[in-house]
Design a protein around this motif. Structure first.
Motif, PDB file in Angstrom:
ATOM      1  N   GLY B  40     -12.591   9.654  -6.562  1.00 33.03           N
ATOM      2  CA  GLY B  40     -12.861   8.440  -5.786  1.00 33.03           C
ATOM      3  C   GLY B  40     -12.267   7.208  -6.444  1.00 33.03           C
ATOM      4  N   LEU B  41     -12.434   7.098  -7.773  1.00 32.34           N
ATOM      5  CA  LEU B  41     -11.898   5.940  -8.495  1.00 32.34           C
ATOM      6  C   LEU B  41     -10.368   5.912  -8.420  1.00 32.34           C
ATOM      7  N   ALA B  42      -9.735   7.098  -8.449  1.00 33.20           N
ATOM      8  CA  ALA B  42      -8.274   7.149  -8.347  1.00 33.20           C
ATOM      9  C   ALA B  42      -7.834   6.628  -6.981  1.00 33.20           C
ATOM     10  N   LEU B  43      -8.567   7.005  -5.916  1.00 34.44           N
ATOM     11  CA  LEU B  43      -8.227   6.519  -4.576  1.00 34.44           C
ATOM     12  C   LEU B  43      -8.427   5.005  -4.491  1.00 34.44           C
ATOM     13  N   VAL B  44      -9.545   4.507  -5.068  1.00 34.94           N
ATOM     14  CA  VAL B  44      -9.801   3.062  -5.070  1.00 34.94           C
ATOM     15  C   VAL B  44      -8.702   2.345  -5.849  1.00 34.94           C
ATOM     16  N   GLY B  45      -8.344   2.902  -7.027  1.00 37.77           N
ATOM     17  CA  GLY B  45      -7.269   2.312  -7.831  1.00 37.77           C
ATOM     18  C   GLY B  45      -5.951   2.314  -7.063  1.00 37.77           C
ATOM     19  N   GLY B  46      -5.691   3.401  -6.343  1.00 35.70           N
ATOM     20  CA  GLY B  46      -4.478   3.465  -5.533  1.00 35.70           C
ATOM     21  C   GLY B  46      -4.460   2.394  -4.452  1.00 35.70           C
ATOM     22  N   GLY B  47      -5.618   2.175  -3.832  1.00 31.48           N
ATOM     23  CA  GLY B  47      -5.717   1.135  -2.809  1.00 31.48           C
ATOM     24  C   GLY B  47      -5.470  -0.247  -3.388  1.00 31.48           C
ATOM     25  N   LEU B  48      -6.083  -0.515  -4.560  1.00 29.77           N
ATOM     26  CA  LEU B  48      -5.887  -1.812  -5.213  1.00 29.77           C
ATOM     27  C   LEU B  48      -4.421  -1.991  -5.604  1.00 29.77           C
ATOM     28  N   ALA B  49      -3.805  -0.902  -6.105  1.00 28.57           N
ATOM     29  CA  ALA B  49      -2.399  -0.974  -6.509  1.00 28.57           C
ATOM     30  C   ALA B  49      -1.503  -1.203  -5.291  1.00 28.57           C
ATOM     31  N   ALA B  50      -1.800  -0.542  -4.165  1.00 28.00           N
ATOM     32  CA  ALA B  50      -1.005  -0.736  -2.956  1.00 28.00           C
ATOM     33  C   ALA B  50      -1.062  -2.196  -2.512  1.00 28.00           C
ATOM     34  N   ALA B  51      -2.259  -2.791  -2.586  1.00 26.61           N
ATOM     35  CA  ALA B  51      -2.417  -4.183  -2.156  1.00 26.61           C
ATOM     36  C   ALA B  51      -1.650  -5.134  -3.070  1.00 26.61           C
ATOM     37  N   GLN B  52      -1.540  -4.774  -4.364  1.00 24.89           N
ATOM     38  CA  GLN B  52      -0.947  -5.716  -5.312  1.00 24.89           C
ATOM     39  C   GLN B  52       0.526  -5.487  -5.570  1.00 24.89           C
ATOM     40  N   PHE B  53       0.972  -4.236  -5.516  1.00 27.33           N
ATOM     41  CA  PHE B  53       2.330  -3.949  -5.991  1.00 27.33           C
ATOM     42  C   PHE B  53       3.312  -3.593  -4.889  1.00 27.33           C
ATOM     43  N   LEU B  54       2.826  -3.298  -3.659  1.00 22.93           N
ATOM     44  CA  LEU B  54       3.762  -3.077  -2.564  1.00 22.93           C
ATOM     45  C   LEU B  54       4.257  -4.434  -2.073  1.00 22.93           C
ATOM     46  N   PRO B  55       5.548  -4.537  -1.767  1.00 23.22           N
ATOM     47  CA  PRO B  55       6.025  -5.783  -1.148  1.00 23.22           C
ATOM     48  C   PRO B  55       5.520  -5.825   0.293  1.00 23.22           C
ATOM     49  N   PRO B  56       5.494  -7.003   0.931  1.00 22.69           N
ATOM     50  CA  PRO B  56       5.127  -7.040   2.351  1.00 22.69           C
ATOM     51  C   PRO B  56       6.076  -6.139   3.127  1.00 22.69           C
ATOM     52  N   LEU B  57       5.519  -5.271   3.989  1.00 20.99           N
ATOM     53  CA  LEU B  57       6.349  -4.282   4.677  1.00 20.99           C
ATOM     54  C   LEU B  57       6.787  -4.818   6.027  1.00 20.99           C
ATOM     55  N   PRO B  58       7.954  -4.328   6.514  1.00 22.91           N
ATOM     56  CA  PRO B  58       8.480  -4.816   7.804  1.00 22.91           C
ATOM     57  C   PRO B  58       7.482  -4.651   8.942  1.00 22.91           C
TER      58      PRO B  58
END
Lengths: 99, 130
Positions: B40-58
């Protein structure tokens, strides 16, 4: 049944340490994201850090084998609640820019 | 439902049913709970990382959709982990059959399907093109 007096408690302690380490990594990500959001963000970051410290303090006896450890205790729902808290905070912070 | 939630936070009640089991079974149950919680923590961490490290998508808000989906999935895994731990502990104490669950299969399908959708999105150029 032959006993393994030391191994199972030790494996369980190590599992707690890995879990607390994972929780710490998630806390760092949450704080990092919250700190981009002005005063409200700083307050949320502070709350996340406080929650992290409280969870760590509560789970410490399980992670180190110090103090009494019972099979059923509040540490399980508390650490699960910490994970849910980060999820809720993350949703709040991720949607901040959307509206 | 509230009754179950109250029971998670009241370990005395869990301790009062049945008889005290071999502690090794309780420890194994505890480690399984912790393994699920790390998932669960890995999924939460993945979500936080997606919000912070993905550029705005088309595609509008796709980044936020990915982040929120991972965060909600992670929170669900954590809640289900503590519920399953409590029900397993109860079954062990009562000498009953361990609770069966569809959750691992559903989670695996959800993660697999999400990964497949992202592969399609990458190939379609929605993700990853600057």
């Amino acid at each position: 049944m032959t006993g393994d007096p030391g191994l199972q408690p030790e494996r369980t302690r190590l599992a707690w340490r890995r879990t607390l380490l994972a929780l710490t990594a998630v806390t760092v990500l949450t704080v990092r994201q919250a700190l981009t959001g002005g005063l409200a963000g700083a307050l949320l970051a502070g709350a996340a850090l406080l929650g992290w410290a409280a969870t760590l303090a509560l789970c410490w006896p399980r992670a180190t084998g110090s103090g009494p450890v019972r099979a059923t205790s509040r540490t399980m729902p508390v650490i699960a609640l910490a994970a849910v808290g980060h999820a809720a905070l993350g949703v709040l912070l991720a949607l901040r820019g959307v509206w | 439902m509230w009754e179950a939630i109250r029971r998670w936070f009241d370990p005395r009640e869990l301790r009062s049913v049945g008889s005290r089991p071999d502690y090794r079974f309780s420890l194994a149950n505890e480690r399984t709970f912790l393994a699920w919680l790390r998932t669960g923590l890995a999924l939460v961490g993945g979500g936080l990382a997606a919000a912070q490290f993905l550029p705005p998508l088309p595609l509008a808000h796709l980044r936020e959709v990915i982040a929120v989906a991972l965060l909600l999935l992670g929170g669900t895994v954590a809640v289900r982990a503590v519920d399953h731990w409590a029900r397993t502990e109860r079954a062990i104490r009562l000498g009953e059959e361990l609770p069966a669950s569809r959750f691992p299969a559903v989670l695996a399908l959800a993660v697999g399907l999400g990964a497949l959708l992202l592969v399609v999105a990458v190939l379609a150029g929605t993700v990853g093109r600057r």
